[in-house]
Motif scaffolding. Structure first.
Motif, PDB file in Angstrom:
ATOM      1  N   PHE A 203      -4.161   1.605  38.457  1.00 33.64           N
ATOM      2  CA  PHE A 203      -2.832   1.260  37.804  1.00 33.64           C
ATOM      3  C   PHE A 203      -2.812   1.650  36.471  1.00 33.64           C
ATOM      4  CE2 PHE A 203       0.975  -0.951  37.459  1.00 33.64           C
ATOM      5  CZ  PHE A 203       0.790  -1.968  36.451  1.00 33.64           C
ATOM      6  N   TYR A 204      -2.303   3.084  36.417  1.00 35.68           N
ATOM      7  CA  TYR A 204      -2.219   3.490  35.021  1.00 35.68           C
ATOM      8  C   TYR A 204      -1.406   4.795  35.371  1.00 35.68           C
ATOM      9  CZ  TYR A 204      -3.206   4.242  30.242  1.00 35.68           C
ATOM     10  OH  TYR A 204      -3.459   4.340  29.002  1.00 35.68           O
ATOM     11  N   PRO A 205      -0.728   5.459  34.250  1.00 30.38           N
ATOM     12  CA  PRO A 205       0.125   6.902  34.666  1.00 30.38           C
ATOM     13  C   PRO A 205      -0.908   7.731  34.824  1.00 30.38           C
ATOM     14  CG  PRO A 205       0.927   5.648  32.623  1.00 30.38           C
ATOM     15  CD  PRO A 205      -0.130   4.798  32.993  1.00 30.38           C
TER      16      PRO A 205
ATOM     17  N   SER B 159      -5.362  13.097  22.879  1.00 35.85           N
ATOM     18  CA  SER B 159      -6.704  12.445  22.163  1.00 35.85           C
ATOM     19  C   SER B 159      -6.332  10.783  22.436  1.00 35.85           C
ATOM     20  CB  SER B 159      -6.447  12.913  20.797  1.00 35.85           C
ATOM     21  OG  SER B 159      -5.135  12.713  20.175  1.00 35.85           O
ATOM     22  N   THR B 160      -7.151  10.101  21.862  1.00 35.73           N
ATOM     23  CA  THR B 160      -7.196   8.456  21.997  1.00 35.73           C
ATOM     24  C   THR B 160      -6.817   8.137  20.157  1.00 35.73           C
ATOM     25  OG1 THR B 160      -9.574   8.449  21.667  1.00 35.73           O
ATOM     26  CG2 THR B 160      -8.423   8.011  23.673  1.00 35.73           C
ATOM     27  N   ALA B 161      -6.765   7.122  19.883  1.00 35.11           N
ATOM     28  CA  ALA B 161      -6.202   6.519  18.821  1.00 35.11           C
ATOM     29  C   ALA B 161      -6.549   7.217  17.550  1.00 35.11           C
ATOM     30  CB  ALA B 161      -6.312   5.062  18.694  1.00 35.11           C
ATOM     31  N   LYS B 162      -7.943   6.986  17.271  1.00 35.62           N
ATOM     32  CA  LYS B 162      -8.526   7.451  15.995  1.00 35.62           C
ATOM     33  C   LYS B 162      -8.253   8.916  15.805  1.00 35.62           C
ATOM     34  CE  LYS B 162     -12.471   7.122  13.168  1.00 35.62           C
ATOM     35  NZ  LYS B 162     -13.725   6.365  13.088  1.00 35.62           N
ATOM     36  N   ALA B 163      -8.500   9.841  16.820  1.00 34.18           N
ATOM     37  CA  ALA B 163      -8.007  11.298  16.602  1.00 34.18           C
ATOM     38  C   ALA B 163      -6.524  11.418  16.423  1.00 34.18           C
ATOM     39  CB  ALA B 163      -8.618  12.020  17.757  1.00 34.18           C
ATOM     40  N   ALA B 164      -5.891  10.760  17.050  1.00 37.29           N
ATOM     41  CA  ALA B 164      -4.385  11.103  17.009  1.00 37.29           C
ATOM     42  C   ALA B 164      -3.991  10.469  15.402  1.00 37.29           C
ATOM     43  CB  ALA B 164      -3.766   9.895  17.831  1.00 37.29           C
TER      44      ALA B 164
ATOM     45  N   ALA C 116      -0.169  12.177  23.831  1.00 34.62           N
ATOM     46  CA  ALA C 116      -0.592  11.508  25.094  1.00 34.62           C
ATOM     47  C   ALA C 116      -0.189   9.917  24.861  1.00 34.62           C
ATOM     48  CB  ALA C 116      -2.029  11.505  25.377  1.00 34.62           C
ATOM     49  N   GLN C 117       0.377   9.217  26.014  1.00 32.82           N
ATOM     50  CA  GLN C 117       1.106   7.850  25.727  1.00 32.82           C
ATOM     51  C   GLN C 117       0.062   7.105  25.406  1.00 32.82           C
ATOM     52  OE1 GLN C 117       0.828   5.260  27.950  1.00 32.82           O
ATOM     53  NE2 GLN C 117      -0.612   6.095  29.298  1.00 32.82           N
ATOM     54  N   GLY C 118      -1.379   7.002  25.728  1.00 36.43           N
ATOM     55  CA  GLY C 118      -2.384   6.200  25.384  1.00 36.43           C
ATOM     56  C   GLY C 118      -2.234   6.047  24.007  1.00 36.43           C
ATOM     57  N   ALA C 119      -2.105   7.084  22.994  1.00 34.39           N
ATOM     58  CA  ALA C 119      -2.389   7.196  21.709  1.00 34.39           C
ATOM     59  C   ALA C 119      -0.903   7.019  21.084  1.00 34.39           C
ATOM     60  CB  ALA C 119      -2.971   8.306  21.375  1.00 34.39           C
ATOM     61  N   ALA C 120       0.110   6.878  21.655  1.00 41.14           N
ATOM     62  CA  ALA C 120       1.590   6.986  20.924  1.00 41.14           C
ATOM     63  C   ALA C 120       1.929   5.641  21.038  1.00 41.14           C
ATOM     64  CB  ALA C 120       2.464   7.605  21.703  1.00 41.14           C
TER      65      ALA C 120
ATOM     66  N   ILE D 190       7.291  11.014  12.552  1.00 39.47           N
ATOM     67  CA  ILE D 190       8.688  11.407  12.971  1.00 39.47           C
ATOM     68  C   ILE D 190       8.789  12.612  13.674  1.00 39.47           C
ATOM     69  CG2 ILE D 190      11.081  11.953  12.142  1.00 39.47           C
ATOM     70  CD1 ILE D 190      10.398  10.179   9.827  1.00 39.47           C
ATOM     71  N   GLY D 191       9.341  12.589  14.973  1.00 36.26           N
ATOM     72  CA  GLY D 191       9.491  13.815  15.709  1.00 36.26           C
ATOM     73  C   GLY D 191       8.509  13.813  16.900  1.00 36.26           C
ATOM     74  N   VAL D 192       7.477  12.956  16.865  1.00 36.81           N
ATOM     75  CA  VAL D 192       6.412  12.930  17.850  1.00 36.81           C
ATOM     76  C   VAL D 192       7.067  12.608  19.024  1.00 36.81           C
ATOM     77  CG1 VAL D 192       4.356  11.912  18.769  1.00 36.81           C
ATOM     78  CG2 VAL D 192       4.707  12.633  16.509  1.00 36.81           C
ATOM     79  N   ILE D 193       6.605  13.472  20.193  1.00 34.95           N
ATOM     80  CA  ILE D 193       7.320  13.278  21.694  1.00 34.95           C
ATOM     81  C   ILE D 193       6.260  12.654  22.367  1.00 34.95           C
ATOM     82  CG2 ILE D 193       8.182  14.590  23.537  1.00 34.95           C
ATOM     83  CD1 ILE D 193       9.251  16.687  21.474  1.00 34.95           C
ATOM     84  N   SER D 194       6.669  11.760  23.218  1.00 37.12           N
ATOM     85  CA  SER D 194       5.551  11.166  24.227  1.00 37.12           C
ATOM     86  C   SER D 194       6.342  10.864  25.456  1.00 37.12           C
ATOM     87  CB  SER D 194       4.692  10.296  23.757  1.00 37.12           C
ATOM     88  OG  SER D 194       3.879   9.714  24.394  1.00 37.12           O
ATOM     89  N   THR D 195       5.579  10.018  26.276  1.00 37.26           N
ATOM     90  CA  THR D 195       6.283   9.297  27.331  1.00 37.26           C
ATOM     91  C   THR D 195       5.924   7.855  27.554  1.00 37.26           C
ATOM     92  OG1 THR D 195       4.249   9.820  28.621  1.00 37.26           O
ATOM     93  CG2 THR D 195       6.144  11.302  28.793  1.00 37.26           C
ATOM     94  N   ALA D 196       6.712   6.999  27.846  1.00 31.64           N
ATOM     95  CA  ALA D 196       6.535   5.422  27.915  1.00 31.64           C
ATOM     96  C   ALA D 196       6.916   4.830  29.144  1.00 31.64           C
ATOM     97  CB  ALA D 196       7.308   5.053  26.785  1.00 31.64           C
ATOM     98  N   TYR D 197       5.931   3.825  29.495  1.00 30.32           N
ATOM     99  CA  TYR D 197       6.412   3.294  30.770  1.00 30.32           C
ATOM    100  C   TYR D 197       6.427   1.777  30.576  1.00 30.32           C
ATOM    101  CZ  TYR D 197       1.362   1.950  30.749  1.00 30.32           C
ATOM    102  OH  TYR D 197       0.039   1.468  30.483  1.00 30.32           O
ATOM    103  N   SER D 198       6.153   1.463  29.279  1.00 31.51           N
ATOM    104  CA  SER D 198       6.197   0.164  28.955  1.00 31.51           C
ATOM    105  C   SER D 198       6.857  -0.197  27.466  1.00 31.51           C
ATOM    106  CB  SER D 198       4.947  -0.787  29.030  1.00 31.51           C
ATOM    107  OG  SER D 198       3.901  -0.413  28.111  1.00 31.51           O
ATOM    108  N   LYS D 199       6.982  -1.531  27.107  1.00 32.89           N
ATOM    109  CA  LYS D 199       7.473  -1.620  25.586  1.00 32.89           C
ATOM    110  C   LYS D 199       6.507  -1.583  24.405  1.00 32.89           C
ATOM    111  CE  LYS D 199      11.108  -4.354  28.092  1.00 32.89           C
ATOM    112  NZ  LYS D 199      11.548  -5.529  28.543  1.00 32.89           N
ATOM    113  N   ASP D 200       6.618  -0.886  23.615  1.00 28.59           N
ATOM    114  CA  ASP D 200       5.700  -0.769  22.609  1.00 28.59           C
ATOM    115  C   ASP D 200       5.847  -2.016  21.807  1.00 28.59           C
ATOM    116  OD1 ASP D 200       4.642  -0.432  19.981  1.00 28.59           O
ATOM    117  OD2 ASP D 200       4.499   1.611  20.085  1.00 28.59           O
ATOM    118  N   PRO D 201       4.760  -2.962  21.666  1.00 29.03           N
ATOM    119  CA  PRO D 201       4.920  -4.226  20.757  1.00 29.03           C
ATOM    120  C   PRO D 201       5.478  -4.163  19.544  1.00 29.03           C
ATOM    121  CG  PRO D 201       2.749  -3.506  21.247  1.00 29.03           C
ATOM    122  CD  PRO D 201       3.516  -2.638  22.003  1.00 29.03           C
ATOM    123  N   ASN D 202       5.150  -2.935  18.709  1.00 28.40           N
ATOM    124  CA  ASN D 202       5.538  -2.806  17.433  1.00 28.40           C
ATOM    125  C   ASN D 202       6.816  -2.115  17.240  1.00 28.40           C
ATOM    126  OD1 ASN D 202       2.556  -3.151  17.146  1.00 28.40           O
ATOM    127  ND2 ASN D 202       3.463  -4.168  15.539  1.00 28.40           N
ATOM    128  N   ASP D 203       7.676  -1.848  18.409  1.00 31.76           N
ATOM    129  CA  ASP D 203       9.158  -1.461  18.176  1.00 31.76           C
ATOM    130  C   ASP D 203      10.265  -2.525  17.874  1.00 31.76           C
ATOM    131  OD1 ASP D 203      11.166   0.029  18.902  1.00 31.76           O
ATOM    132  OD2 ASP D 203      10.485   1.307  20.215  1.00 31.76           O
TER     133      ASP D 203
END
Lengths: 401, 317, 289
Positions: free
Chosen positions: A150-152, A235-240, A259-263, A278-291
């Motif tokens: 259960f993951y993109p 990449s994942t969070a830290k490298a991003a 990658a959406q996991g780091a976005a 600003i301008g970073v492109i990604s994909t999303a399937y769920s609501k970003d909790p800080n948006d």
């Protein structure tokens, strides 16, 4: 007359007993009072951040129990630590199945860890559901009918970026940063497949990094030096975070696909400085909790209330909690749909026949569905672009298959 | 004489009876204990008897595991045939590593082996070796079948197989240490200069110790790959090397039984630690370790010896 | 090769990170002849404390000073409570205890501070320099490292206290006989190492971002740096750090690829220890038999 009445009564009674017995079916792990759910998760070691997912899932099950359980049965969630080490996963799963007698395995994390046990669970016919991994091998109902993720799908998500580049920047020079493990390499493979014949000419540089590397500065220098004007980060969070900072500091302005996991706004963009994303492109399937666009959304408020009540100590910036909430919700739905027929076979059948469910914390329109031939639960993603404060839609939903 | 043999026979009898008394997954865990005990046998030999500190034995464990996996998966070898190969490869690479290690003492060797342990997962993931090693995805292996139609299930058979291999290795190392080689090994640890003055070839003894040690740990790794039926780079991180060292120290370094106690510790204590605190099991693990090192430096084996002395001394007239 | 200069600059910047941690390692070694495997985790732990103080509203330099003081106390406490008991224990026991410390600090940090990645402020202005080759912070961090190096060097070379510490490490028995307070010297050494580690952490965090795993990847390279420069030599460790940073970058980019960087560090450590065990700047130690 009496005999007839007695006979009728006996027949009715027999029928009732018979159908009552036929209604409640249990496999080990299910009973009138409880359903045992097993999981191994990385609570220690290098991947310990994913332990947050397990903790939030446990909290969700606690909430369901507080509200009366599933069809009157309490959920008994047993989650063991495997430290992201496959031998420990094998141990844990055998213990869960053979000693703890769980009905099913749920939400296990990682490709290597799940690979270590998938032959065992398929041989023993244990539902191995809603795994936290986007590797393509988990949705193969022919060979592994009991395992479902259960993951993109990583490779498919990468293909979305490839197609977008082909459409909007056909003359791009692409530099790729990828994590040196199955996560990053799966993305890389999908991306190259998405570019097809043009992959060789468009990709000017690829640089990998280890999770343990202190910085990715050297890789960014390499990618920029190769003349790339499009940067793709698997990449994942830290490298991003480091990438965003470094790219900004050196004055390089590529089109950046992430990658959406780091976005994530809270966990990645804010520490780096949101103006750098600003301008970073990604994909999303769920609501970003800080948006902030979801501030007044009813589903978001419900999620927030749940977190405040059941996991007050949790750090809400992490993406784990939205995922865990949605995943646990889906698991409960599957169990509810199984009714009183709590056999492993029926649970799997329910999981393989989900009809267009709109999970509350998923983006409107991203529905979850499955069929016996197609275990890929998440079938569409929404391309998005960050404007410094929120995610904006970039065109329509894309079907990822 | 018979009196001394009695406890040993008793233990062997228990070891043989266990798989029939325990449920399947417990037999599986017991088999894992045996594989760790074999690995720790190697580490005890090197670090306990010969005084060379290794923080990188996970690398030899990984070597044995991957040797077994690659031979089974790509060359179709039967599982039991991979053991001599793992032993040979482990022994030779250990011996080769022992040569530059000759110049390293104490803490420096710890440093160098630490770097080895840290570099191992990255090496295993290396693109150039991917076709053989399966890269980050690893290799899935088939479970060995019970041969000769014996009335055992697969888990029980694996248990006895590993037990037999372990017994053979323990006996071999025990014999090695009992003879003059053993004396030399310990002499080199305790007083290298005096040993050299007495005519011991320090270099040869030390590289020999490294080679035999790596051989044992490699066989342990091969056995664990066969038992777990899976190898992947994530299984062999620096935490594995640290775990092995912990097991060796807790079990009791300068003793062969220490390897068994240490293996029991490694296998079961993390579960106990997890009960105490889900969030910080390693912290509890580390705390137990510090307490044991401070209060009981000879480890569990030393404690057992101490107890034995007290009881046996009393029973003598 | 228009990437050579930026790669060199990046290597020097990363090398600065290794150098500062290596300095702390050398500090422990010079005062106690131990190699502290837990140095990285101690530094990370203290940096988290600083982060919490800053989040609570403390101004940067106040938090910095408080953290350095806490780190000093932590280091000295660890020595007094733990390491002192191992004074006569074999080397292996101390190594095991250090490794246990590493593991304990790592898990406790995760439990106390969580796993989210944080930014950490830098006291130096944001502007980039040299056409974006190196940020002002990185220059400042290197400067801080060099300043610490100077202090350490002068301390050991020219101060009576430094002399006492060196004596304690060389020969505790004789030192005690001439009136050196051995216990105090050892605790002081560890305290200073803790403080240096904390400063290293606070200089590193703005670049790599603060999380529980911040130092996990740095430790091996810091070891390589200390070994290369000579584990008893403070200037050696710092120079070693820069060399390791540049070497790792250049070899990783142009020769073997980023996927074998750790192996490069491993080979470097072994090669140096075998060919020139005292490193580039260490003194050859002659042991009396």
């Amino acid at each position: 007359m009496k005999k007839l009445a007695l006979g009728l009564a006996a027949a009715v009674l027999a029928l009732a007993c018979g159908s009552a017995a036929a209604q409640k079916k249990y496999d080990p792990g299910a009973s009138d009072t409880e359903i045992r759910i097993g999981q191994t998760m990385a609570y220690s070691g290098a991947a310990s951040i994913y332990g947050e997912v397990g903790k939030t899932q446990a909290a969700y099950f606690r909430m369901v129990n507080d509200q009366g359980g599933v069809n009157g049965r309490k959920l008994n969630f047993i989650s063991l630590d495997d430290g992201y080490s496959p031998p420990k996963t094998v141990e844990g799963v055998r213990r869960l199945v053979e000693q703890e007698q769980v009905l099913l395995l749920y939400g296990m994390f990682g490709t290597a860890t799940n690979s270590a046990v998938h032959r065992y669970v398929n041989a023993k016919k244990i539902p191995h559901l809603l795994l936290l991994t986007g590797a393509s091998k988990w949705n193969d109902p022919q060979r592994n009918p009991w395992s479902m993720s259960f993951y993109p799908d990583y490779a498919s998500e990468a293909r979305v970026y490839a197609r977008h580049i082909l459409e909007h920047k056909p003359n791009a020079k692409i530099g790729i940063l990828y994590q040196n493990d199955d996560y990053g390499r799966d993305y890389l493979r999908g991306f190259k497949e998405g570019l097809g014949a043009r992959a060789k000419s468009m990709i000017v540089a690829e640089a990998s990094y280890e999770v343990s590397d202190p910085t990715v500065d050297s890789q960014i220098v390499q990618l920029r030096g190769a003349g790339a004007d499009v940067l793709v980060s698997f990449s994942t969070a830290k490298a991003a975070i480091q990438t965003l900072r470094r790219v900004h500091d050196t004055g390089w302005k590529p089109t950046h696909y992430l990658a959406q996991g780091a976005a994530l706004i809270g966990a990645v963009f804010n520490p780096a400085g949101p103006e750098k994303a600003i301008g970073v492109i990604s994909t999303a399937y769920s609501k970003d909790p800080n948006d902030t666009q979801w501030e007044n959304d009813a589903a978001f408020r419900e999620w927030l209330a749940f977190m405040k009540k059941y996991r007050p100590e949790a750090d809400l910036r992490l993406g784990s909690h939205v995922y865990a909430y949605s995943s646990a919700r889906l698991m409960v739905d599957i169990l509810r749909a199984s009714g009183d027929n709590l056999t492993r076979e029926n649970v799997l059948r329910q999981a393989a026949s989900i009809k267009a469910v709109q999970l509350p914390m998923f983006l409107p329109g991203v529905v979850v569905s499955s069929s016996p031939d197609d275990y890929r639960l998440i079938k569409s993603l929404q391309p998005v672009v960050f404007d410094g404060k929120r995610w904006n839609r970039l065109g329509e939903f894309v079907s990822i298959f | 004489m018979q009196r001394r043999l009695f406890p040993a026979v008793f233990l062997v009898a228990i070891a043989c009876a266990l798989p029939f008394a325990l449920p399947s997954y417990a037999v599986f865990e017991a088999t894992l204990v045996i594989t760790y005990a074999v690995a720790l046998l190697g580490l005890n030999l090197l670090t306990g008897f010969n005084g060379q500190i290794s923080l990188g034995h996970g690398a030899f464990f990984a070597l044995g595991a991957y040797t077994a996996a690659v031979l089974m998966e790509h060359a179709g070898w039967p599982y039991w045939a991979t053991l001599p190969a793992a032993a040979l490869l482990g022994g030779s690479l250990g011996w080769l590593f022992g040569r530059p290690a000759l110049k390293l003492d104490g803490v420096y060797l710890a440093l160098a082996t630490f770097a080895l342990g840290v570099a191992t997962p990255q090496l295993l993931k290396y693109k150039g070796l991917e076709t053989w090693t399966g890269g980050s995805q690893g290799l899935v292996l088939m479970k060995p079948e019970v041969p000769f139609g014996l009335p055992l299930d697969a888990d029980q058979w694996l248990y006895f197989f590993c037990l037999a291999v372990a017994a053979a290795l323990f006996a071999a190392v025990h014999n090695l240490l009992r003879g003059s080689v053993g004396l030399n090994v310990v002499a080199v640890r305790d007083h290298p200069i005096a040993a050299a003055a007495m005519g011991v070839d320090n270099a040869r003894i030390k590289t020999l110790a490294f080679g035999v040690s790596a051989l044992c740990t490699s066989v342990g790794g091969a056995l664990s790959a066969i038992v777990v039926q899976f190898v992947a780079p994530d299984s062999f991180s620096i935490f594995l090397s640290i775990t092995l060292l912990v097991g060796a120290v807790v079990g009791g370094l300068s003793s062969l039984q220490g390897a068994v106690y240490g293996a029991l510790f490694i296998q079961f204590v993390p579960r106990v630690a997890e009960q105490v605190s889900k969030s910080a099991p390693w912290a509890v693990y580390g705390a137990i370790l510090i307490v044991l090192v401070l209060l009981w430096p000879t480890g569990a084996a030393g404690g057992v010896r101490h107890l034995k002395l007290r009881f046996l001394a009393r029973s003598k007239p | 090769m228009n990437t050579l200069l930026p790669q060199l600059a990046a290597g020097l910047a990363t090398g600065g990170i290794y150098a500062s941690l290596a300095l702390a390692l050398v500090m422990v070694y010079r005062s106690t002849h131990h190699v502290n495997f837990a140095q990285g985790e101690m530094a990370m732990f203290c940096t988290f404390i600083a982060s919490l103080l800053i989040e609570a509203g403390w101004p940067y330099w106040a938090a910095f000073a408080a953290t350095v003081a806490i780190a000093f106390a932590l280091g000295a406490a660890i020595e007094a409570v733990l390491i002192r008991r191992l004074r006569h224990a074999p080397v292996l026991s101390t190594v095991v205890v250090f490794v246990a410390l590493l593991v304990i600090l790592h898990s406790i940090s995760g439990w106390l501070f969580g796993y989210a990645i944080r930014s950490f402020p830098s006291p130096f202005p944001e502007a980039g320099t040299g056409g974006g080759l190196v940020s002002a912070h990185q220059l400042g961090a290197v400067g801080m490292t060099l300043a610490m190096l100077l202090v350490v060097y002068l301390f050991f070379r020219h101060s009576p206290l430094g002399l006492q510490m060196r004596a304690t490490a060389e020969n505790p028995v004789s030192s005690r006989l001439v009136g050196v307070r051995v216990d105090r010297m050892l605790a002081l050494g560890w305290g200073l190492a803790g403080a240096i580690g904390a400063v290293a952490g606070m200089m590193i965090a703005p670049v790599v971002f603060l999380d529980v795993h911040m130092m996990s990847g740095v430790l091996v390279y810091a070891f390589a740096a200390a070994v290369l420069g000579g584990i008893g030599s403070a200037p050696g460790a710092v120079i070693g750090g820069f060399i390791v940073g540049v070497l790792e970058n250049l070899v990783g980019t142009y020769v073997v690829g980023a996927e074998l960087k750790l192996t490069v560090a491993l080979v470097l450590i072994i090669a140096v220890l075998v060919a020139r065990p005292n490193g580039l700047f260490g003194k050859a130690v002659v042991v009396r038999v």
